[in-house]
Design an enzyme around this catalytic site. Structure first.
Site, PDB file in Angstrom:
ATOM      1  N   LYS A 180       0.876  -1.180   0.000  1.00 54.83           N
ATOM      2  CA  LYS A 180       0.000   0.000   0.000  1.00 54.83           C
ATOM      3  C   LYS A 180       0.910   1.226   0.000  1.00 54.83           C
ATOM      4  CE  LYS A 180      -1.835   3.053   1.959  1.00 54.83           C
ATOM      5  NZ  LYS A 180      -1.708   4.481   1.547  1.00 54.83           N
ATOM      6  N   GLU A 255       8.966   1.456  11.536  1.00 51.05           N
ATOM      7  CA  GLU A 255      10.065   2.426  11.433  1.00 51.05           C
ATOM      8  C   GLU A 255       9.423   3.808  11.398  1.00 51.05           C
ATOM      9  OE1 GLU A 255      11.930   5.145  10.403  1.00 51.05           O
ATOM     10  OE2 GLU A 255      12.411   4.308   8.428  1.00 51.05           O
ATOM     11  N   CYS A 289      13.551   9.811   7.303  1.00 54.91           N
ATOM     12  CA  CYS A 289      13.393   9.256   8.653  1.00 54.91           C
ATOM     13  C   CYS A 289      14.669   9.413   9.448  1.00 54.91           C
ATOM     14  CB  CYS A 289      12.972   7.795   8.587  1.00 54.91           C
ATOM     15  SG  CYS A 289      13.741   6.859   7.275  1.00 54.91           S
ATOM     16  N   GLU A 386      10.016  15.620  15.659  1.00 59.14           N
ATOM     17  CA  GLU A 386      10.403  15.393  14.269  1.00 59.14           C
ATOM     18  C   GLU A 386       9.720  16.453  13.418  1.00 59.14           C
ATOM     19  OE1 GLU A 386       8.948  11.898  11.910  1.00 59.14           O
ATOM     20  OE2 GLU A 386      11.091  11.597  11.628  1.00 59.14           O
TER      21      GLU A 386
HETATM   22  P1  NAI Z   1       1.536   8.777   7.662  1.00 56.16           P
HETATM   23  O1  NAI Z   1       2.098   7.956   8.772  1.00 56.16           O
HETATM   24  O2  NAI Z   1       0.112   9.207   7.751  1.00 56.16           O
HETATM   25  O3  NAI Z   1       1.691   8.000   6.252  1.00 56.16           O
HETATM   26  C1  NAI Z   1       2.505   6.890   6.000  1.00 56.16           C
HETATM   27  C2  NAI Z   1       1.700   5.770   5.347  1.00 56.16           C
HETATM   28  O4  NAI Z   1       0.698   5.318   6.259  1.00 56.16           O
HETATM   29  C3  NAI Z   1       0.942   6.183   4.074  1.00 56.16           C
HETATM   30  O5  NAI Z   1       0.956   5.106   3.154  1.00 56.16           O
HETATM   31  C4  NAI Z   1      -0.477   6.390   4.587  1.00 56.16           C
HETATM   32  O6  NAI Z   1      -1.453   6.218   3.584  1.00 56.16           O
HETATM   33  C5  NAI Z   1      -0.572   5.288   5.626  1.00 56.16           C
HETATM   34  N1  NAI Z   1      -1.631   5.494   6.620  1.00 56.16           N
HETATM   35  C6  NAI Z   1      -2.132   6.680   7.086  1.00 56.16           C
HETATM   36  N2  NAI Z   1      -3.113   6.448   7.989  1.00 56.16           N
HETATM   37  C7  NAI Z   1      -3.231   5.110   8.102  1.00 56.16           C
HETATM   38  C8  NAI Z   1      -4.064   4.253   8.892  1.00 56.16           C
HETATM   39  N3  NAI Z   1      -4.989   4.747   9.719  1.00 56.16           N
HETATM   40  N4  NAI Z   1      -3.908   2.914   8.774  1.00 56.16           N
HETATM   41  C9  NAI Z   1      -2.979   2.403   7.958  1.00 56.16           C
HETATM   42  N5  NAI Z   1      -2.178   3.152   7.170  1.00 56.16           N
HETATM   43  C10 NAI Z   1      -2.295   4.493   7.246  1.00 56.16           C
HETATM   44  O7  NAI Z   1       2.479  10.044   7.511  1.00 56.16           O
HETATM   45  P2  NAI Z   1       2.123  11.475   6.867  1.00 56.16           P
HETATM   46  O8  NAI Z   1       0.831  11.963   7.424  1.00 56.16           O
HETATM   47  O9  NAI Z   1       2.205  11.381   5.411  1.00 56.16           O
HETATM   48  O10 NAI Z   1       3.308  12.378   7.439  1.00 56.16           O
HETATM   49  C11 NAI Z   1       3.182  13.039   8.698  1.00 56.16           C
HETATM   50  C12 NAI Z   1       4.456  12.948   9.497  1.00 56.16           C
HETATM   51  O11 NAI Z   1       4.821  11.589   9.680  1.00 56.16           O
HETATM   52  C13 NAI Z   1       5.672  13.590   8.846  1.00 56.16           C
HETATM   53  O12 NAI Z   1       5.709  14.964   9.091  1.00 56.16           O
HETATM   54  C14 NAI Z   1       6.789  12.847   9.521  1.00 56.16           C
HETATM   55  O13 NAI Z   1       7.067  13.405  10.775  1.00 56.16           O
HETATM   56  C15 NAI Z   1       6.229  11.450   9.734  1.00 56.16           C
HETATM   57  N6  NAI Z   1       6.673  10.521   8.663  1.00 56.16           N
HETATM   58  C16 NAI Z   1       7.771   9.740   8.895  1.00 56.16           C
HETATM   59  C17 NAI Z   1       8.270   8.926   7.888  1.00 56.16           C
HETATM   60  C18 NAI Z   1       9.476   8.095   8.085  1.00 56.16           C
HETATM   61  O14 NAI Z   1      10.222   7.881   7.152  1.00 56.16           O
HETATM   62  N7  NAI Z   1       9.702   7.535   9.248  1.00 56.16           N
HETATM   63  C19 NAI Z   1       7.650   8.889   6.559  1.00 56.16           C
HETATM   64  C20 NAI Z   1       6.463   9.712   6.439  1.00 56.16           C
HETATM   65  C21 NAI Z   1       6.024  10.489   7.461  1.00 56.16           C
END
Ligand code: NAI
Ligand code: MG
Length: 484
Positions: A180, A255, A289, A386
């Site tokens: 996904k 992660e 990250c 972060e």
């Molecule tokens: P997010 O955690 O919402 O998105 C990451 C993935 O999770 C996407 O594929 C999204 O569709 C999915 N997702 C979202 N809600 C979900 C749910 N309820 N159940 C299952 N999957 C779900 O991150 P977002 O909102 O894009 O970014 C917000 C913050 O998250 C960023 O500012 C950053 O701090 C952090 N982040 C950290 C990352 C890393 O590499 N560790 C990558 C992306 C975001």
């Protein structure tokens, strides 16, 4: 402009080797963050599509893919890696447009994806169990087996690299995958799946369902037919995923990013450190990250490091991804709003420098100029949270213990680095820093496909990358035979 990755209809899902419209029939616009235009529509997959994808994966696992030898899996992965390289220009362009990252950084991600396929292709037939000395009359051995169907929920910041480390390792062991990708950036996930299909990956071994997190992502993490979940993204969603996986006791690898420090001691080689101090903060516009968002500096060199970093920051330019400057835009207006919110919270800090936004950067793009702050309060939100944008804070420390206290004083623990010529101190720091990876006189070690990676605390748990990932994507069976 409507983008067609490898000629595909980008509004489709890949299920059982067939590109299909999502069952809901609905789609989402995919935005080009460099100018705010719509690149194309993508599928808004939901629970029905996830059900179909999990069924297809189960079929592959019970079928040809599940019966494949490690050698065959290794060869398919190697062929996928080659096809990735054969299409490197198109993949880099797609990633640059979709994520907004400068073309050169996107190309580095393509090369890393190919390298993951090569590494896990080569590793597939090196994973094995052991024999265990036991009671008289017994032979005991262990088998390393795939989990079965694995779910992969990935973010938008490094789609290709995260597919490489997660799907690559899972396939090497013989799992069948449901991927996904993020709704903000999913073109290279579609292209990768098509290349895998063309390379001869059996039907159903890799299925891709784009869609919103709260729909497709939530359906995948709650699915009882999924035997292992890996997630990279925010702490908040990581918690949701771990708790929904708990309903079926599904194991999860999480992660969740970090607040990774670089420690600059009084004896550091600043000329060697400087490019790493800055690049580790602004690479991919800080949306990494393992971004190094905290620079901890011994008080004797605080002014010197601050002015050297400030000079670099002032020369940084953000602009169109395909103009290939130091930074592109952030991935979305939403991410820009989050980062600008943090910059506003820095009003009570000293702003040491800002970079620039290119004159030709379109007003509809999600550009944020790099910001460098100095900060004397390690509890400040800019030193704790972060940010996921091109913002770094420089914090002074008095001595080694103080440095460790600040470095370990956040809820995260992903990566840390130390700049010092003192060998004994290097060893002490490597032990004391709370992080899944510690770098000594470098940062990031060039990406490190081979190097196990993962966090402590709110950075998550489990390890991806390197050979270690193969343990996470497999399970161990002990066989005890009594033969007298
Ligand atoms: P997010 O955690 O919402 O998105 C990451 C993935 O999770 C996407 O594929 C999204 O569709 C999915 N997702 C979202 N809600 C979900 C749910 N309820 N159940 C299952 N999957 C779900 O991150 P977002 O909102 O894009 O970014 C917000 C913050 O998250 C960023 O500012 C950053 O701090 C952090 N982040 C950290 C990352 C890393 O590499 N560790 C990558 C992306 C975001
Ligand atoms: Mg996008």
């Amino acid at each position: 402009m409507t983008i067609r990755p490898l000629g595909l209809d980008p509004s489709h899902c890949l299920i059982d080797a067939e590109w299909r419209a999502p069952l809901s029939g609905t789609s989402l616009p995919l935005i080009n963050p460099s100018d705010g235009s719509t690149l194309c529509d993508i599928a808004s997959g939901a629970a029905d599509d996830i059900d179909a994808a999990v069924d297809a994966a189960r079929g592959a696992y019970n079928g040809i893919w599940g019966r494949s030898t490690a050698l065959e899996r290794g060869r398919v992965l190697a062929r996928i890696g080659q096809l990735v390289l054969d299409h490197k220009d198109e993949l880099a362009r797609l990633e640059a447009l979709d994520v907004g990252k400068p073309y050169k950084q996107a190309m580095a991600d393509v090369v890393a994806l190919a390298r993951y396929m090569e590494f896990y292709g080569g590793a597939a037939d090196k994973l094995h169990g052991e024999t265990i000395p036991y009671l008289d009359g017994y032979t005991v051995y262990t088998l390393r087996e795939p989990h079965g169907v694995t779910g992969h929920i990935i973010p938008w910041n490094y789609p290709m690299q995260i597919i490489g480390r997660s799907v690559g390792a899972a396939l090497a062991v013989g799992n069948a995958c449901v991927l996904k990708p993020a709704e903000e950036a999913c073109l290279t996930a579609l292209a990768f799946a098509e290349l895998a299909r063309r390379a001869g990956l059996p039907d159903g071994a890799l299925n891709v369902v784009p869609g919103r997190g709260a729909q497709a992502g939530a359906a995948l993490s709650a699915h009882g037919g999924v035997d292992h979940l890996s997630f990279t993204g925010s702490v908040g969603v990581g918690k949701l995923i771990q708790s929904s996986a708990a309903a079926h006791i599904t194991p999860v690898t999480l992660e969740l990013g970090g607040k990774s420090p670089q420690l600059v001691f009084e004896d550091a080689d600043l000329a060697a450190a400087l490019p790493f101090l800055v690049n580790a903060g602004i690479q991919n516009a800080g949306q990494t990250c393992s971004a190094s968002s905290r620079i901890l500096v011994h008080e004797s060199r605080f002014e010197e490091v601050t002015s050297a970093m400030a000079a670099r920051f002032e020369a940084l330019v953000a602009g169109l991804a395909l103009d290939d400057l130091d930074l592109g835009p952030l991935v979305s207006q939403r991410q820009k709003d989050i980062v600008e919110g943090f910059i506003a919270q820095g009003a009570d800090l000293e702003l040491a420098a800002t970079g620039q936004i290119a004159q030709n950067a379109p007003s509809g793009g999600a550009y944020v100029a790099p910001h460098l702050f100095t900060c004397h309060d390690p509890q400040h939100s800019l030193a704790q949270d972060e940010i996921f944008g091109p913002v770094q804070v420089i914090i002074p420390f008095r001595d080694e213990d103080h440095a460790v206290e600040i470095a370990n004083g956040t809820k995260y623990g992903l990566v840390a680095s130390c700049w010092t010529r003192d060998g004994a101190r290097q060893m002490r720091m490597a032990r004391k820093l709370r992080a899944g990876q510690v770098f000594l006189n470098n940062y990031g070690a060039g990406g490190g496909v081979e190097l196990p990676f993962g966090g402590a605390g709110m950075s998550g748990h489990g390890r991806e990358k390197g050979f270690e990932a193969l343990y996470g994507f497999s399970t161990l069976k002990t066989v005890a035979a009594y033969h007298g």
